[in-house]
Structure formats: C-alpha cells, structure tokens
Write a protein that holds these residues in place. Structure first.
Motif, PDB file in Angstrom:
ATOM      1  N   GLN A 208       0.737  -1.332   0.006  1.00 10.57           N
ATOM      2  CA  GLN A 208      -0.082   0.034   0.131  1.00 10.57           C
ATOM      3  C   GLN A 208       0.831   1.339   0.029  1.00 10.57           C
ATOM      4  O   GLN A 208       0.571   2.315   0.883  1.00 10.57           O
ATOM      5  CB  GLN A 208      -0.898   0.151   1.266  1.00 10.57           C
ATOM      6  N   MET A 209       1.939   1.289  -0.819  1.00  4.44           N
ATOM      7  CA  MET A 209       2.702   2.691  -0.985  1.00  4.44           C
ATOM      8  C   MET A 209       1.797   3.579  -2.016  1.00  4.44           C
ATOM      9  O   MET A 209       1.216   2.950  -3.047  1.00  4.44           O
ATOM     10  CB  MET A 209       4.046   2.178  -1.581  1.00  4.44           C
ATOM     11  N   ASN A 210       2.145   4.706  -1.723  1.00  2.00           N
ATOM     12  CA  ASN A 210       1.383   5.728  -2.453  1.00  2.00           C
ATOM     13  C   ASN A 210       2.108   5.680  -4.108  1.00  2.00           C
ATOM     14  O   ASN A 210       3.428   5.362  -4.222  1.00  2.00           O
ATOM     15  CB  ASN A 210       1.836   7.216  -2.110  1.00  2.00           C
ATOM     16  N   ARG A 211       1.268   5.675  -4.895  1.00  2.00           N
ATOM     17  CA  ARG A 211       1.582   5.665  -6.401  1.00  2.00           C
ATOM     18  C   ARG A 211       2.561   4.542  -6.754  1.00  2.00           C
ATOM     19  O   ARG A 211       3.891   4.585  -7.088  1.00  2.00           O
ATOM     20  CB  ARG A 211       2.271   7.008  -6.977  1.00  2.00           C
ATOM     21  N   PRO A 212       2.113   3.300  -6.878  1.00  4.89           N
ATOM     22  CA  PRO A 212       3.070   2.080  -7.153  1.00  4.89           C
ATOM     23  C   PRO A 212       3.663   2.212  -8.406  1.00  4.89           C
ATOM     24  O   PRO A 212       4.440   1.745  -8.727  1.00  4.89           O
ATOM     25  CB  PRO A 212       2.060   0.944  -6.903  1.00  4.89           C
ATOM     26  N   GLU A 213       2.862   2.543  -9.550  1.00  5.68           N
ATOM     27  CA  GLU A 213       3.375   2.959 -11.014  1.00  5.68           C
ATOM     28  C   GLU A 213       4.562   3.648 -11.054  1.00  5.68           C
ATOM     29  O   GLU A 213       5.364   3.296 -11.658  1.00  5.68           O
ATOM     30  CB  GLU A 213       2.258   3.326 -11.775  1.00  5.68           C
ATOM     31  N   ILE A 214       4.607   4.796 -10.149  1.00  2.76           N
ATOM     32  CA  ILE A 214       5.633   5.761 -10.220  1.00  2.76           C
ATOM     33  C   ILE A 214       6.881   5.021  -9.613  1.00  2.76           C
ATOM     34  O   ILE A 214       8.116   5.188  -9.800  1.00  2.76           O
ATOM     35  CB  ILE A 214       5.333   6.921  -9.333  1.00  2.76           C
ATOM     36  N   TRP A 215       6.734   4.252  -8.388  1.00  2.00           N
ATOM     37  CA  TRP A 215       7.625   3.303  -7.605  1.00  2.00           C
ATOM     38  C   TRP A 215       8.357   2.451  -8.698  1.00  2.00           C
ATOM     39  O   TRP A 215       9.398   2.486  -8.819  1.00  2.00           O
ATOM     40  CB  TRP A 215       7.198   2.760  -6.385  1.00  2.00           C
ATOM     41  N   ALA A 216       7.424   1.685  -9.539  1.00  2.58           N
ATOM     42  CA  ALA A 216       7.881   0.864 -10.244  1.00  2.58           C
ATOM     43  C   ALA A 216       8.752   1.397 -11.274  1.00  2.58           C
ATOM     44  O   ALA A 216       9.780   0.823 -11.889  1.00  2.58           O
ATOM     45  CB  ALA A 216       6.536   0.004 -10.849  1.00  2.58           C
TER      46      ALA A 216
ATOM     47  N   GLY B  60      17.028   2.660 -15.669  1.00  7.22           N
ATOM     48  CA  GLY B  60      18.521   1.984 -16.325  1.00  7.22           C
ATOM     49  C   GLY B  60      19.449   2.209 -15.100  1.00  7.22           C
ATOM     50  O   GLY B  60      20.658   2.052 -15.521  1.00  7.22           O
ATOM     51  N   ASN B  61      19.160   2.592 -13.958  1.00  2.00           N
ATOM     52  CA  ASN B  61      20.334   2.725 -12.953  1.00  2.00           C
ATOM     53  C   ASN B  61      19.650   2.032 -11.601  1.00  2.00           C
ATOM     54  O   ASN B  61      18.530   1.843 -11.754  1.00  2.00           O
ATOM     55  CB  ASN B  61      20.791   4.156 -13.001  1.00  2.00           C
ATOM     56  N   VAL B  62      20.665   1.900 -10.793  1.00  2.00           N
ATOM     57  CA  VAL B  62      20.292   1.063  -9.702  1.00  2.00           C
ATOM     58  C   VAL B  62      19.935   2.319  -8.752  1.00  2.00           C
ATOM     59  O   VAL B  62      19.346   1.675  -7.356  1.00  2.00           O
ATOM     60  CB  VAL B  62      21.454   0.523  -9.059  1.00  2.00           C
ATOM     61  N   ILE B  63      20.100   3.480  -8.832  1.00  2.00           N
ATOM     62  CA  ILE B  63      19.606   4.221  -7.619  1.00  2.00           C
ATOM     63  C   ILE B  63      18.084   4.237  -7.511  1.00  2.00           C
ATOM     64  O   ILE B  63      17.626   4.202  -6.442  1.00  2.00           O
ATOM     65  CB  ILE B  63      20.074   5.821  -8.059  1.00  2.00           C
ATOM     66  N   GLY B  64      17.269   4.120  -8.367  1.00  2.00           N
ATOM     67  CA  GLY B  64      16.031   4.093  -7.956  1.00  2.00           C
ATOM     68  C   GLY B  64      15.559   2.810  -7.574  1.00  2.00           C
ATOM     69  O   GLY B  64      14.582   2.846  -6.810  1.00  2.00           O
ATOM     70  N   LEU B  65      16.136   1.701  -7.819  1.00  2.00           N
ATOM     71  CA  LEU B  65      15.918   0.496  -7.118  1.00  2.00           C
ATOM     72  C   LEU B  65      16.472   0.584  -5.636  1.00  2.00           C
ATOM     73  O   LEU B  65      15.694  -0.088  -4.905  1.00  2.00           O
ATOM     74  CB  LEU B  65      16.649  -0.729  -8.023  1.00  2.00           C
ATOM     75  N   TYR B  66      17.533   1.044  -5.587  1.00  2.00           N
ATOM     76  CA  TYR B  66      17.850   1.012  -4.169  1.00  2.00           C
ATOM     77  C   TYR B  66      17.129   2.115  -3.344  1.00  2.00           C
ATOM     78  O   TYR B  66      16.827   1.518  -2.319  1.00  2.00           O
ATOM     79  CB  TYR B  66      19.459   1.944  -3.920  1.00  2.00           C
ATOM     80  N   HIS B  67      16.612   3.048  -3.912  1.00  2.00           N
ATOM     81  CA  HIS B  67      15.748   4.097  -3.319  1.00  2.00           C
ATOM     82  C   HIS B  67      14.364   3.115  -2.702  1.00  2.00           C
ATOM     83  O   HIS B  67      13.836   3.294  -1.685  1.00  2.00           O
ATOM     84  CB  HIS B  67      15.444   5.038  -4.011  1.00  2.00           C
TER      85      HIS B  67
ATOM     86  N   LEU C 214      14.080  -0.046  -2.649  1.00  2.00           N
ATOM     87  CA  LEU C 214      14.272  -1.105  -1.570  1.00  2.00           C
ATOM     88  C   LEU C 214      14.547  -0.459  -0.269  1.00  2.00           C
ATOM     89  O   LEU C 214      14.082  -1.016   0.983  1.00  2.00           O
ATOM     90  CB  LEU C 214      15.749  -1.893  -1.903  1.00  2.00           C
ATOM     91  N   VAL C 215      15.052   0.586   0.186  1.00  4.05           N
ATOM     92  CA  VAL C 215      15.166   1.161   1.190  1.00  4.05           C
ATOM     93  C   VAL C 215      13.606   1.802   1.815  1.00  4.05           C
ATOM     94  O   VAL C 215      13.288   1.688   2.936  1.00  4.05           O
ATOM     95  CB  VAL C 215      16.180   2.345   1.175  1.00  4.05           C
ATOM     96  N   GLU C 216      12.999   2.275   0.870  1.00  8.68           N
ATOM     97  CA  GLU C 216      11.621   2.710   1.205  1.00  8.68           C
ATOM     98  C   GLU C 216      10.588   1.637   1.600  1.00  8.68           C
ATOM     99  O   GLU C 216       9.836   1.761   2.364  1.00  8.68           O
ATOM    100  CB  GLU C 216      11.118   3.860   0.192  1.00  8.68           C
TER     101      GLU C 216
END
Length: 111
Positions: free
Chosen positions: A38-46, A53-60, A62-64
């Motif tokens: 139930q995170m806000n805006r799951p499409e934006i997170w995805a 194409g970078n790991v910064i978004g994926l890392y963020h 995974l932390v969130e």
C-alpha cells in the motif's frame, strides 16, 4: 566474416530482447509489491526503480519499502509475483547469453 557478423547481430538482438523483457518484468514485480505494501503511487515507484536503467531508483525503492509492511497480499498476487520472478530470471539469462554471443563474435572478429 559473414558468420562473425551474423553472430554479432544475433547476440545483440538476443541481448536487447532479454534485457528489455527483464526490465518490463521487473517493473511488474515492483508494482505488485508496492501495491501489496500500500505504497503511494505504485506505478511511479515501479517506473523509478525499473525504468531508468540505473540502480539508484531500485536502491531507493528497496530502502523505502522497509517502512511499509505487506498488508494486502492475496494468493493471486503471490502467484503472479512467482510467475513474474520466473520470467524475469529467464529473460535475464537470455540477455546474458546474448552478451556472451556478442563477446564470442567480437573475439572472432579480432582474431
């Protein structure tokens, strides 16, 4: 020479398809997981985690996601996650096979 070019083209095409489908499957995995948490805006997170194409978004992501426990996991979502995981792993392997084909073709081209 023609065999080397065919090998390079086949490797590049296989790698492109493999990594493209892997990215799409990763997008689906993250979207389903974010919805279950139930995170806000799951499409934006995805999109942020898988689409840039970078790991910064994926890392963020995974932390969130640590701050959001799974609250709405249904059996259908669980089965869907398992399916997307298997497809993602399969196409990741396909992408690496394509990269190896390109490497072999490059070695033949140089030698």
């Amino acid at each position: 020479m023609l065999t080397t070019q065919i090998l390079l083209f086949l490797g590049a095409f296989t790698m492109l398809i493999g990594f493209l489908v892997f990215s799409l499957e990763l997008y689906q995995l993250i979207k389903i997981d974010a919805q279950a948490r139930q995170m806000n805006r799951p499409e934006i997170w995805a999109l942020s985690a898988a689409g840039r194409g970078n790991v910064i978004g994926l890392y963020h992501y995974l932390v969130e996601r640590r701050q959001h426990p799974i609250t709405h996991q249904t059996e259908d979502n669980h089965l869907l996650l398992q399916k997307h995981k298997k497809v993602a792993i399969a196409f990741l392997v396909v992408g690496f096979v394509g990269a190896i084909l390109m490497l072999i073709g490059t070695l033949f081209l140089a030698g």
